[in-house]
Design a protein around this motif. Structure first.
Motif, PDB file in Angstrom:
ATOM      1  N   UNK A 160       2.576  11.043  -4.671  1.00 29.12           N
ATOM      2  CA  UNK A 160       2.719  10.636  -6.071  1.00 29.12           C
ATOM      3  C   UNK A 160       1.350  10.622  -6.742  1.00 29.12           C
ATOM      4  N   UNK A 213      -9.702   0.994 -10.020  1.00 35.29           N
ATOM      5  CA  UNK A 213      -9.953   1.517 -11.364  1.00 35.29           C
ATOM      6  C   UNK A 213      -8.904   2.528 -11.785  1.00 35.29           C
ATOM      7  N   UNK A 214      -7.930   2.776 -10.861  1.00 31.85           N
ATOM      8  CA  UNK A 214      -6.923   3.799 -11.163  1.00 31.85           C
ATOM      9  C   UNK A 214      -6.207   3.484 -12.469  1.00 31.85           C
ATOM     10  N   UNK A 215      -6.050   2.201 -12.770  1.00 34.06           N
ATOM     11  CA  UNK A 215      -5.309   1.866 -13.992  1.00 34.06           C
ATOM     12  C   UNK A 215      -6.142   2.082 -15.251  1.00 34.06           C
ATOM     13  N   UNK A 220      -6.945   4.909 -16.120  1.00 31.47           N
ATOM     14  CA  UNK A 220      -6.460   6.159 -16.690  1.00 31.47           C
ATOM     15  C   UNK A 220      -5.123   5.916 -17.337  1.00 31.47           C
ATOM     16  N   UNK A 265       0.258   8.326  -8.634  1.00 26.97           N
ATOM     17  CA  UNK A 265      -0.364   6.994  -8.490  1.00 26.97           C
ATOM     18  C   UNK A 265      -1.115   6.873  -7.178  1.00 26.97           C
ATOM     19  N   UNK A 282      -4.969   6.140  -6.951  1.00 27.73           N
ATOM     20  CA  UNK A 282      -5.450   4.944  -6.288  1.00 27.73           C
ATOM     21  C   UNK A 282      -6.386   5.269  -5.134  1.00 27.73           C
ATOM     22  N   UNK A 287     -12.370   1.390 -21.044  1.00 23.04           N
ATOM     23  CA  UNK A 287     -10.971   1.509 -21.478  1.00 23.04           C
ATOM     24  C   UNK A 287     -10.848   1.430 -22.998  1.00 23.04           C
ATOM     25  N   UNK A 294       0.852  -1.194   0.000  1.00 18.15           N
ATOM     26  CA  UNK A 294       0.000   0.000   0.000  1.00 18.15           C
ATOM     27  C   UNK A 294       0.886   1.241   0.000  1.00 18.15           C
ATOM     28  N   UNK A 295       0.282   2.368  -0.311  1.00 18.83           N
ATOM     29  CA  UNK A 295       1.008   3.635  -0.231  1.00 18.83           C
ATOM     30  C   UNK A 295       0.976   4.098   1.217  1.00 18.83           C
ATOM     31  N   UNK A 329      -9.702   6.406  -7.070  1.00 22.47           N
ATOM     32  CA  UNK A 329     -10.407   5.458  -7.941  1.00 22.47           C
ATOM     33  C   UNK A 329     -10.161   3.991  -7.597  1.00 22.47           C
ATOM     34  N   UNK A 356       8.502   5.794  -1.189  1.00 19.69           N
ATOM     35  CA  UNK A 356       7.674   6.894  -0.689  1.00 19.69           C
ATOM     36  C   UNK A 356       8.414   7.712   0.365  1.00 19.69           C
ATOM     37  N   UNK A 369      -1.581   6.549   1.878  1.00 16.77           N
ATOM     38  CA  UNK A 369      -2.918   5.982   2.024  1.00 16.77           C
ATOM     39  C   UNK A 369      -3.121   5.478   3.454  1.00 16.77           C
TER      40      UNK A 369
END
Lengths: 225, 417
Positions: free
Chosen positions: A170, A182-184, A186, A172, A176, B337, A103-104, A179, B233, A107
């Motif tokens: 970032x 579903x982020x990918x 874009x 990403x 993330x 997509x 995970x980020x 979305x 990060x 986040x």
């Protein structure tokens, strides 16, 4: 704020600790189940981050222990297991959130803050940053006491930016957060830029200074300087 | 051709040959015997006739057999004795019938007589008929009994064989099943069944190992990935970094993120294939899932100027709710997509059928190939190429069918259950 991190992977634990220290949180670390239970029973924590797979036990037992003795403590499960059953068991046991590795950190930070906010008293639930004031329960955003109407995504974005203030975020991690899986969808991050631009415009229209700084090639930073 | 039919074919051909040959032999041998008998009788009659002619003064004793006829013609010179066959007109029967005639010459009181004894050969005709009839009857009987035996055999003795065959036919290694059979009395079938059981057992175990390995490997990859991403990060927050370093770091971060997503998708795929999601027990309505997903994707749809048309009824397949979610998710994100800007998405949900149609660029391969893993048409770098493979696997595991068709600019994905 005091956090306990129950995680057996040292490198990951150090990163998480460093991240929260910058937030002026005290983040203690327990590398195994035994140490974790000891710490839980001695100290009071605002939020506990639990990895489910520990070398000497199941993180879910630590969650049970916590819920029995200190029900007011926030719990976030961080696990490499993305199994639905674990997620449901974890949430049923009373954990506040479930985050799948990897995970980020931004986040995780946003979720920790949300958990702590939900669990604290009414007054401290307000989010404040500079001229911005947010009431998370009402989804109300005020700048200098004037209400701003934001879309759902813009609101989420603003809360996320403030939770991770003074940090480089970032694209990403923002995508993330907003979305999810579903982020990918874009194919480039122009789409985030649209949302950022709209949010910045709405804030500045109400007399807010430009808090949003673009970091070339990386993402954005929300800060007062 | 069935094995039994092939055996039957050979049996019939052999029986016909043997029977024909037997009938011919039978005919000739009987014919020969009768022929000899007829000649003997004719000779006996000749002896009697000769004796009678020499003792003409005495009363004739019985000299000819019934049905035979005797003819005396005076001739000037004696000739050779002869046995001839000819057809003569029979006045009683009013037809020509075959006769064998013995012609010899006898001198009676100074004059030569030609004596002709004629013997009716009607028995031979009858014999031929009897032989043909008997043989035909035997052939018919044999064929009928062979057919009956055959069908009985295929019903009784071969039943376990066909059962094994059917079980093998419907065998799916993905279901992790081991084929077992009840004990058989026939040694060959028992051996066959045991081999099949051992074989499927090994197959299932190997498949299971492979899948577990894939899943464990994916799991183990998650933790180091989490470390990498968290370290990156942390580094981003270091203000002493130069812009070029930040850009490089950002690219590393993107790649690591992609790797994490790929790994998660593969893990999910493996889990579905491993049947870790229990089959649902009741139909799950897809309506709330579709509506929620459309709401989530609202701004993406809007940004690309896509029109969404829905015609949905509250229905859905029997499925694990989480899988239904993944299925709908993949179908809808796929439709977005690969859509064109300003395109259209049609979602139709009726009893037993979910159809998602979207406009898009034409594809140049068989649409069904799009279900293969990592198959991508065009350069959608952000796509993992696993979405449709996931959807297909979910449908396969749950017994639904998923088809991909193209019709002009339309790409049509249909789930039926």
């Amino acid at each position: 704020m005091k956090l306990l991190l129950i995680e057996d992977e040292k490198a990951l634990a150090t990163s998480i600790q460093n991240y929260f220290q910058r937030e002026n949180f005290i983040c203690e670390w327990a590398a195994d189940y035994r140490t974790a239970v000891e710490k839980i029973n001695i100290y009071r924590y605002d939020c506990v981050l639990v990895d489910l797979m520990l070398p000497d036990g199941d993180g879910l037992d630590a969650v049970r222990e916590l819920k029995r003795n200190f029900p007011e403590t926030g719990i976030i499960i961080i696990s490499a297991k993305n199994s639905l059953d674990d997620r449901i068991t974890g949430l049923n046991l009373g954990s506040d959130d479930y985050l799948t590795k990897p995970f980020h950190l931004s986040e995780l930070n946003a979720r920790v803050q949300a958990v702590i906010r939900r669990r604290s008293f009414q007054g401290s639930q307000q989010i404040r940053f500079g001229k911005i004031q947010i009431d998370p329960q009402e989804h109300l955003v005020l700048v200098d006491q004037q209400e701003i109407v934001l879309t759902r995504k813009e609101y989420d974005l603003l809360v996320y930016l403030i939770a991770n203030k003074n940090r480089v975020l970032t694209k990403e991690s923002i995508a993330e957060h907003l979305w999810g899986d579903d982020a990918d969808l874009m194919d480039n991050f122009d789409f985030i830029y649209t949302h950022i631009k709209n949010l910045r415009k709405k804030l500045m229209d109400k007399g807010c200074p430009d808090y949003l700084k673009s970091i070339y090639g990386v993402g954005y930073k929300f800060s007062e300087q | 051709m069935k094995l039994l039919e092939r055996i039957l074919k050979y049996q019939i051909v052999t029986s016909l040959c043997v029977l024909t040959l037997g009938a011919v032999l039978f005919y000739f041998s009987v014919d020969y015997l009768i022929d000899r008998e007829v000649n003997k009788e004719l000779m006996r009659s000749k002896a009697k006739v000769s004796w009678q002619l020499r003792h003409i003064n005495e009363l004739p004793v019985y000299i000819l057999q019934l049905g035979d006829s005797l003819q005396l013609d005076q001739v000037r010179y004696p000739g050779q004795m002869a046995l001839v066959e000819r057809k003569l007109f029979n006045e009683f029967e009013n037809e020509y019938q075959p006769y064998r005639q013995l012609i010899f010459y006898e001198r009676v009181e100074g004059a030569w007589y030609r004596v002709t004894i004629s013997k009716l050969l009607a028995q031979r005709q009858q014999l031929l008929e009897a032989v043909v009839m008997t043989v035909t009857f035997i052939v018919a009987l044999l064929l009928i009994s062979l057919l009956l035996l055959n069908s009985w055999l295929s019903r009784r003795l071969w039943r376990p064989f066909y059962k094994t065959l059917r079980a093998l036919d419907s065998y799916q290694v993905e279901k992790h099943e081991v084929l077992t059979f009840p004990k058989q009395h026939t040694v060959e079938f028992e051996q066959l069944n045991q081999s099949v059981t051992h074989f499927t057992d090994r197959l299932a175990a190997t498949y299971q190992n492979l899948k577990e390995f894939t899943e464990n490997a994916s799991h183990e990859i998650q933790t180091p990935l989490a470390v990498i991403l968290s370290k990156i990060e942390g580094l981003f927050q270091d203000e002493s970094l130069k812009e070029s370093q930040l850009v490089a770091l950002s690219e590393i971060s993107e790649a690591a993120n992609r790797l994490a997503k790929l790994n998660q998708a593969l893990l999910l795929l493996t889990k579905i294939e491993n049947r870790q999601f229990l089959a649902g027990t009741e139909p799950i309505s897809l309506v709330p899932i579709i509506n929620r997903k459309l709401r989530d994707l609202e701004d993406l749809i809007e940004q690309r100027g896509i029109t969404v048309k829905t015609a949905i009824e509250p229905t859905g397949p029997v499925m694990h709710p989480a899988l239904a979610e993944v299925l709908v998710n993949n179908l809808l994100t796929n439709a977005i997509r690969y859509n064109v800007n300003g395109g259209t998405i049609d979602i139709a949900l009726n009893a037993g059928k979910l159809v998602v149609r979207n406009t898009g660029a034409p594809i140049h391969i068989d649409p069904e190939l799009m279900f293969e893993r990592f198959r991508k048409e065009g350069t959608h770098s952000a796509s993992l190429g696993l979405g449709l493979a996931l959807a297909k696997t979910i449908c396969q595991v749950n017994g639904q069918t998923l088809t991909y068709e193209t019709d002009g600019p339309w790409h049509i994905l249909t789930v039926t259950w």
